[in-house]
Design a protein around this motif. Structure first.
Motif, short mmCIF file in Angstrom:
data_model
loop_
_atom_site.label_atom_id
_atom_site.label_comp_id
_atom_site.label_asym_id
_atom_site.label_seq_id
_atom_site.Cartn_x
_atom_site.Cartn_y
_atom_site.Cartn_z
N TRP A 71 -3.46 11.22 4.58
CA TRP A 71 -3.68 12.50 4.99
C TRP A 71 -3.46 13.71 3.55
CZ3 TRP A 71 -2.84 15.56 10.28
CH2 TRP A 71 -3.43 16.50 10.29
N ASN A 73 -3.13 12.09 0.48
CA ASN A 73 -3.63 11.60 -0.78
C ASN A 73 -5.02 11.15 -0.64
OD1 ASN A 73 -4.01 8.91 0.45
ND2 ASN A 73 -2.16 8.32 -0.33
N LYS A 74 -5.54 11.27 0.68
CA LYS A 74 -7.15 11.24 0.83
C LYS A 74 -7.72 9.62 0.43
CE LYS A 74 -7.58 16.28 0.99
NZ LYS A 74 -8.30 17.51 0.18
N ARG A 75 -6.80 8.82 0.23
CA ARG A 75 -7.27 7.43 -0.12
C ARG A 75 -7.15 6.53 0.89
NH1 ARG A 75 -4.45 9.15 -4.50
NH2 ARG A 75 -2.75 7.48 -4.15
N THR A 76 -7.97 5.39 1.19
CA THR A 76 -7.81 4.25 1.89
C THR A 76 -6.58 3.50 1.24
OG1 THR A 76 -10.25 4.32 2.53
CG2 THR A 76 -8.89 2.15 2.77
N PRO A 108 -9.37 7.74 5.57
CA PRO A 108 -9.47 9.28 5.84
C PRO A 108 -11.01 9.36 6.02
CG PRO A 108 -9.28 9.01 3.52
CD PRO A 108 -8.99 7.54 4.13
N VAL A 110 -13.18 12.34 5.42
CA VAL A 110 -12.83 13.48 4.57
C VAL A 110 -14.33 14.40 4.49
CG1 VAL A 110 -12.58 14.48 2.43
CG2 VAL A 110 -11.28 12.43 3.08
N GLY A 113 -13.68 18.11 1.52
CA GLY A 113 -12.38 18.05 0.98
C GLY A 113 -11.54 18.13 1.89
N SER A 114 -11.72 18.19 3.24
CA SER A 114 -10.91 18.33 4.19
C SER A 114 -10.69 16.94 4.96
CB SER A 114 -11.13 19.45 5.16
OG SER A 114 -10.16 19.69 6.22
N VAL A 115 -9.63 16.61 5.39
CA VAL A 115 -9.20 15.38 6.33
C VAL A 115 -9.50 15.65 7.79
CG1 VAL A 115 -7.85 13.39 6.99
CG2 VAL A 115 -7.55 14.25 4.71
N LEU A 118 -8.91 9.87 10.94
CA LEU A 118 -8.42 8.63 10.30
C LEU A 118 -8.99 7.73 11.23
CD1 LEU A 118 -4.61 9.73 10.01
CD2 LEU A 118 -6.27 9.08 8.07
N SER A 138 -13.14 1.60 5.02
CA SER A 138 -13.59 2.61 4.01
C SER A 138 -14.96 3.13 4.19
CB SER A 138 -13.27 2.27 2.43
OG SER A 138 -13.28 3.66 1.65
#
Length: 278
Positions: A71, A73-76, A108, A110, A113-115, A118, A138
């Motif tokens: 949440w 870092n917004k990275r798989t 995430p 996204v 820009g917002s999560v 998941l 992803s």
């Protein structure tokens, strides 16, 4: 047109559920689970391949567990040997380890820009969750994000259009009131100036109505067609069958004297209907 009552957004949860099912079927990942953000938390509401109901007791907030890390870092991210991982908190060990999961990855969803949610992929038994499966995870998260973004935009445009239409109704009422004032004015110059003002404001039509009337459903169908959506998407948005959408579209085309859907949109706009907002 009432956006709340007549234009139905498809279930976002169903979108996530169908994505989870597809991901598991295509990749062979043993267990896939997911959830969307609501009121500052992401609760797992969908799961496939689970052995217990425990996964659906997971509620993620930032910094809690693997999901909380993602949440932020917004990275798989993939965690091998989940039970001994030091880079995450272990708030949900009872649920994850209770499913026998050894490797856990999450991606995430996204949107702008917002999560918004998941999607998790869990591996149990021998071997490991491989890079190909993580990449597929992803990709699926990205597809969900793209669809949510499209749905948000449709809702925004329809909401804005409904607001504009309401404003147009109010404006038409004001113009009618100015006409009434002009009609009872005893001064010819005042009457002329008031009627000129009405004409300048686009009120030359006494009723303020489009030149070709269309039903609310026909307008809803044409509005979505104007946004570039096909009959299947229009049907899903309006809670109709594809055949019913085609019926409304054909009826609108007959009224407008149009030979195809593109011409119907053009002629509807020319007749005074507002079908979209940029």
């Amino acid at each position: 047109m009432s956006v709340d009552n007549t234009v139905l957004r498809p279930s976002d949860r169903e979108l996530v559920r169908a994505t989870s099912v597809r991901l598991r079927r295509v990749t062979g990942i043993p267990v896939v689970f997911a959830g969307l953000r609501e009121q500052g938390a992401i609760a797992v509401t969908e799961s496939v391949g689970h052995q217990t109901a425990a996964l659906r007791t997971i509620t993620v907030t930032p910094q809690r567990g693997l999901g909380g890390l993602i949440w932020l870092n917004k990275r798989t991210t993939l965690i091998r040997d989940y039970g001994s991982a030091s880079e995450i908190t272990h708030d949900f060990d009872d649920q994850i380890l209770g499913e026998g999961i050894t490797d856990l990855a999450a991606a995430p969803i996204v949107v702008d820009g917002s999560v918004r949610g998941l999607i998790y992929a869990g591996w149990r038994g021998g071997g490991h969750l491989d890079d190909e499966a993580v990449a597929a995870l992803s990709v699926e998260a990205g597809r969900v994000a793209a669809e949510l973004r499209t749905r948000d935009e449709v809702d925004r445009r329809l909401g804005a259009m409904a607001t504009l239409q309401q404003s147009q109704v109010q404006a038409a009422e004001w113009l009618d009131e100015i006409r009434d004032i002009a009609a009872v004015s005893g001064d010819a110059e005042t009457r002329r100036r008031l009627l000129d003002l009405v004409d300048q404001m686009g009120g030359a039509s006494p009723t303020g109505e489009p030149s070709v009337p269309l039903t609310p459903r026909q307008l809803e169908v044409l509005t979505l067609v104007a946004m570039g959506f096909g009959n299947r998407v229009v049907a899903d948005r309006l809670g109709l069958t594809v055949d019913t959408v085609k019926t409304y579209l054909r009826a609108a085309m007959v009224r407008l004297g149009a030979h195809n859907r593109h011409e119907a949109v053009v002629k509807a706009r020319a007749a005074g209907h507002v079908l979209d907002l940029l």
